[in-house]
Design an enzyme around this catalytic site. Sequence first.
Site, PDB file in Angstrom:
ATOM      1  N   HIS A 406      47.585  40.674  42.311  1.00 11.97           N
ATOM      2  CA  HIS A 406      49.012  41.009  42.213  1.00 11.97           C
ATOM      3  C   HIS A 406      49.856  39.816  41.759  1.00 11.97           C
ATOM      4  O   HIS A 406      51.046  39.975  41.449  1.00 11.97           O
ATOM      5  CB  HIS A 406      49.530  41.511  43.563  1.00 11.97           C
ATOM      6  CG  HIS A 406      50.371  42.744  43.451  1.00 11.97           C
ATOM      7  ND1 HIS A 406      51.378  42.874  42.529  1.00 11.97           N
ATOM      8  CD2 HIS A 406      50.357  43.913  44.151  1.00 11.97           C
ATOM      9  CE1 HIS A 406      51.961  44.048  42.658  1.00 11.97           C
ATOM     10  NE2 HIS A 406      51.349  44.712  43.634  1.00 11.97           N
ATOM     11  N   ARG A 407      49.268  38.636  41.692  1.00 11.50           N
ATOM     12  CA  ARG A 407      50.016  37.473  41.209  1.00 11.50           C
ATOM     13  C   ARG A 407      50.181  37.489  39.698  1.00 11.50           C
ATOM     14  O   ARG A 407      51.117  36.871  39.165  1.00 11.50           O
ATOM     15  CB  ARG A 407      49.305  36.184  41.632  1.00 11.50           C
ATOM     16  CG  ARG A 407      49.248  35.947  43.131  1.00 11.50           C
ATOM     17  CD  ARG A 407      48.392  34.737  43.460  1.00 11.50           C
ATOM     18  NE  ARG A 407      46.997  34.937  43.050  1.00 11.50           N
ATOM     19  CZ  ARG A 407      46.030  34.016  43.202  1.00 11.50           C
ATOM     20  NH1 ARG A 407      46.342  32.838  43.758  1.00 11.50           N
ATOM     21  NH2 ARG A 407      44.803  34.264  42.813  1.00 11.50           N
TER      22      ARG A 407
END
Length: 435
Positions: A406-407
């Site tokens: 998700h980064r």
Amino acid sequence: MAQVLEFKLPDLGEGLTEAEIVRWLVEIGDVVAIDQPVVEVETAKAMVEVPCPYGGVVTARFGEEGTELPVGAPLITVAVGERAPSGGGAEEDRTESSGNVLVGYGTSEAPARRRRARQEPVAGAAPATAVNGRAGVPEAEDGPLPVISPLVRRLARQNGLDLRELTGSGPDGLILRADVEYALRAAPRPAETAAPAPRPAATVAPGEIRTPLKGMRGAVADKLSRSRREIPDATCWVDADATELMRARTAMNTAGGPKISLLALLARICTAALARFPELNSTVDAQAREVVQFDHVHLGFAAQTDRGLVAPVVRDAHARDAESLSAEFTRLTEAGRAGTLTPGELTGGTFTLNNYGVFGVDGSTPIINHPEAAMLGVGRIVPKPWVHGGELAVRQVVQLSLTFDHRVCDGGTAGGFLRYVADCVEQPAVLLRTL
């Protein structure tokens, strides 16, 4: 005059610092050619054959099968400069050396057939003694014991038995499994001793089976644990009608030429999707706090082997067509099952395609292959009721999942990627836009 040279376990690359001896390929007294493989070892990445850069007569081996050695530890000694008889009765000079000390490097010539040579005293060489029932190097007090196999050592270690206190009943004092079992039966039980020693940590209790996390299995465990610790992953999934994709594959394979695998078609879809959503073809440099995006796709894929799950990498998958992808998947899968994948073929991936449908399951939330940022999962393709053209029909349905870091992107990007993949699965003609 012969010169005795010591060949040490070479640098195996990819940061590997140790390897386990799986199988010796030469015996003491064998004549070896330059760059002939002398031992098969298992690293944290793969099984590899280690070639010796010297040609001559093997005078000693170091380490039993099952022993772990660090890089730089002695493997064998070779007497070079001797003149050994050739197949035609002439003599061959074996003073040469290739100078190659890294796995995977060597001459292009095939190694000569292994031959036995009568071992003569060599200047500067220590007299040979018995190791594992064969001639070897003299044993130091803390050196190798004459034990028939690593299993015997393990049995003794698990039961806290000192092998140096045993007298072997085999040839030349070789310690057999029967010797260890007899010693264990004869040992006093804890109740018969005044102060029984604490049970060793490695002792196997009834009902327990312990498997060491070492070699390839240990490397996979470490990598998965690191991925779970460092990557904030999320997963999204979608069902897709794969009927048209299966029909397209059938049409390709009935037109002649090399067969196209389903995995190759999914890989072609994958690379097309990554061209549209390059955020997922990246990695996170945590130290620099930067997302590093790649302009190439080195596509990893999961392959099950007897030694566990491995993830070989197809280099430059974005530049390959379906035929080339099929051939490379086949080659790497066969190498994985044979245990001959090189460290370079198991590293450097930028994205992974995981076809877990071959195990008969529909869906999964896999762990990302660190340091990559995403993995596409493909479940089994099975007939299911499906609304097609406004009517209920039986169609070939597959569940697709995307696990992502998700980064590197938000849910919108991940969803867009997965939806594009599903569209290509349902309508393969969508891929014509990128051909």
